[in-house]
Design an enzyme around this catalytic site. Structure first.
Site, mmCIF file in Angstrom:
data_model
loop_
_atom_site.group_PDB
_atom_site.id
_atom_site.type_symbol
_atom_site.label_atom_id
_atom_site.label_comp_id
_atom_site.label_asym_id
_atom_site.label_seq_id
_atom_site.Cartn_x
_atom_site.Cartn_y
_atom_site.Cartn_z
ATOM 1 N N GLY A 315 0.722 -1.189 0.136
ATOM 2 C CA GLY A 315 0.103 -0.046 0.004
ATOM 3 C C GLY A 315 1.090 1.370 -0.001
ATOM 4 O O GLY A 315 0.401 2.352 -0.806
ATOM 5 N N TRP A 318 2.106 1.715 -3.558
ATOM 6 C CA TRP A 318 1.058 2.237 -4.209
ATOM 7 C C TRP A 318 1.215 3.725 -4.348
ATOM 8 O O TRP A 318 0.736 4.443 -5.288
ATOM 9 C CB TRP A 318 -0.365 1.605 -4.011
ATOM 10 C CG TRP A 318 -1.392 2.366 -4.802
ATOM 11 C CD1 TRP A 318 -1.929 1.917 -5.939
ATOM 12 C CD2 TRP A 318 -2.143 3.387 -4.203
ATOM 13 N NE1 TRP A 318 -2.812 2.628 -6.402
ATOM 14 C CE2 TRP A 318 -3.082 3.677 -5.535
ATOM 15 C CE3 TRP A 318 -2.242 4.165 -2.919
ATOM 16 C CZ2 TRP A 318 -4.116 4.781 -5.172
ATOM 17 C CZ3 TRP A 318 -3.290 5.247 -2.882
ATOM 18 C CH2 TRP A 318 -4.185 5.228 -4.015
ATOM 19 N N HIS A 319 1.347 4.326 -3.248
ATOM 20 C CA HIS A 319 1.445 5.858 -3.032
ATOM 21 C C HIS A 319 2.524 6.551 -3.758
ATOM 22 O O HIS A 319 2.398 7.662 -4.003
ATOM 23 C CB HIS A 319 1.381 6.204 -1.635
ATOM 24 C CG HIS A 319 -0.050 6.079 -0.954
ATOM 25 N ND1 HIS A 319 -0.329 4.696 -0.425
ATOM 26 C CD2 HIS A 319 -0.997 6.932 -0.741
ATOM 27 C CE1 HIS A 319 -1.705 5.138 0.182
ATOM 28 N NE2 HIS A 319 -1.895 6.222 -0.020
ATOM 29 N N GLY A 320 3.420 5.741 -4.015
ATOM 30 C CA GLY A 320 4.600 6.650 -4.895
ATOM 31 C C GLY A 320 5.774 5.615 -4.938
ATOM 32 O O GLY A 320 6.062 4.429 -4.266
ATOM 33 N N PHE A 453 -0.707 10.182 -7.373
ATOM 34 C CA PHE A 453 -0.636 8.967 -6.885
ATOM 35 C C PHE A 453 -1.453 8.051 -8.041
ATOM 36 O O PHE A 453 -1.500 6.977 -7.915
ATOM 37 C CB PHE A 453 -1.158 8.643 -5.310
ATOM 38 C CG PHE A 453 -0.421 9.407 -4.393
ATOM 39 C CD1 PHE A 453 1.140 9.461 -4.411
ATOM 40 C CD2 PHE A 453 -1.053 10.098 -3.586
ATOM 41 C CE1 PHE A 453 1.939 10.196 -3.585
ATOM 42 C CE2 PHE A 453 -0.218 10.967 -2.532
ATOM 43 C CZ PHE A 453 1.253 10.937 -2.635
#
Length: 453
Positions: A315, A318-320, A453
């Protein structure tokens, strides 16, 4: 188009509402194609080059779904999900992964299409549920609208097909509560804009200089470190929850109810509760499509802890495309694992202490999320823990109201459902939108943080 911009508020939105109202009244069969077309126009306003990518993504995934519904080939959907994730990785992670693995590959210079993470996850949810027999087939128009509906295509919320598909066939202006829905939609749009413009954006002036200085190797003082970190803590909340309020309000204006995404997360008394209140639709996606398939809590404590850690680490990624995001996710995974062990041991904490520990943990880990590198994060941490000059001049003017609203105020969704329909209320929101428009015209607009994102 930004939701907080004149082209959207004074151009696209009024035209879209008028067209939608006319079509809903005189040609109701055109309503869904119109919404799909408006969504493509909205998406293409950012960069028309990305419209073919979104259109191809929708078309190819719809063909996969159609092919599976007809003959049910075993590998079709797993291969399609892998292909979607590969496209996401190509645009978002190619450079990061080649550098991480030490590969001497030609550096790809690909612009990141806005919303690619969000519409990729929508494909994954639908195709996975279709393969499991939970989702029905859709025609192309409905599928395109499910994936690309303009209020949520860029930054969510992540909407399950079951939450929106049945609403496509409704006649929104024929409902007995149509006027009430429109009123609440307008109020949510105004509140979301106000949160972004009056609470989130001013905090950027506190946070950005501190983290920019740290990125340049300049150590912030204790006062600057705490000021910048607390400012970002509330900035990201008002920025993203403000966007969500606007998305929910805009969707209501077009007859669609989207799921809520925030429930006063900074009042959580445990890390587990925080993730039930923060970016709720992403938390639900990670739980149902990653944590549970990895074993969840059904196969022993060891696998549960490993699944928690892996889920949150992914997770974070996924943000960066950066190791600081991975570390942020891993920290939350380790924190959730610790909370699980604490509960398994039958231990508890007073609510006040639980809130203090949770809020403190979340604030400190936001440093990893915001910092440009581990070196920059370390400089900020040194200031936070007192290994720097104390400094002076703590700026509180924008922080104090933001903290009060975030910690004590209700969610916008709850507020608009409690407010009575009264003429004075309509007048108050009319004045509010005028003030917001004046502020937008006076100051520089910040893009929404989650657009990257």
């Amino acid at each position: 188009m930004l939701f907080n911009s004149f082209p959207f508020l004074l151009g696209f939105l009024p035209v879209a509402l008028v067209l939608h109202a006319l079509v809903a009244r005189y040609r109701p069969g055109w309503r869904l194609p119109l919404l799909a077309l408006l969504s493509l126009v909205f998406y293409g306003w950012w960069d028309v080059r990305f419209v073919p990518l979104l259109a191809a993504s929708v078309g190819l995934n719809w063909l996969v779904a159609r092919g599976f519904s007809r003959s049910r080939p075993v590998l079709l959907i797993p291969l399609a999900v892998a292909a979607n994730l590969l496209v996401l990785a190509l645009f978002k992670y190619a450079g990061f992964l080649s550098g991480l693995l030490g590969l001497d590959l030609p550096r790809l210079s690909l612009s990141l299409p806005l919303g690619i993470s969000f519409f990729t996850f929508h494909h994954v949810m639908y195709l996975t549920d279709l393969r499991a027999g939970r989702a029905p087939p859709m025609d192309l128009t409905r599928y395109a609208l499910y994936i690309g509906f303009f209020p949520q295509v860029l930054a969510g919320p992540l909407v399950r097909w079951s939450e929106i598909l049945h609403q496509f066939d409704e006649a929104p202006y024929a409902r007995p509560d149509a006027a009430e829905r429109i009123g609440r939609g307008v109020m949510l749009l105004c509140i979301g804009l106000s949160k972004k413009v009056f609470l989130g954006d001013p905090l950027a002036a506190y946070a950005n200089p501190v983290f920019q200085a740290a990125a340049e190797g300049k150590a912030p003082s204790v006062v600057e470190a705490w000021q910048g970190t607390l400012a970002f803590t509330f900035q990201i909340y008002f920025d993203f929850s403000g966007y969500t309020d606007m998305a929910l309000g805009l969707a209501l204006l077009f007859g669609i109810v989207l799921p809520q995404n925030f429930d006063v997360p900074y009042r959580a008394t445990s890390l587990r509760e925080f993730w039930r209140r923060w970016h709720m639709t992403l938390s639900r996606f990670l739980r149902d499509y990653l944590y549970i398939p990895l074993g969840g809590n059904r196969r022993g404590l060891g696998l549960q802890l490993a699944a928690l850690f892996a889920t949150m680490t992914l997770g974070g990624l996924w943000h960066g495309a950066g190791l600081t995001f991975v570390a942020w996710g891993a920290a939350h995974g380790a924190g959730l694992a610790a909370v699980t062990l604490w509960r398994r041991a039958g231990l508890s904490l007073p609510a006040g202490l639980g809130w203090l520990l949770t809020f403190g943990f979340v604030v400190l880990t936001w440093v990893l999320f915001r910092a440009a590198s581990f070196e920059a994060a370390l400089l900020v941490f040194k200031g936070l823990f007192g290994f720097a000059p104390v400094g002076h001049g703590f700026k509180w003017r924008a922080l104090l109201p933001a903290a009060l609203v975030a910690l004590a105020g209700p969610t916008a969704w709850a507020a608009v459902h409690r407010l009575p329909p009264r003429p004075w209320l309509a007048l108050a929101f009319g004045v509010l939108i005028v003030v917001v428009l004046l502020r937008i015209g006076d100051d520089a607009n910040y893009e929404f943080i989650y657009f990257q994102f």
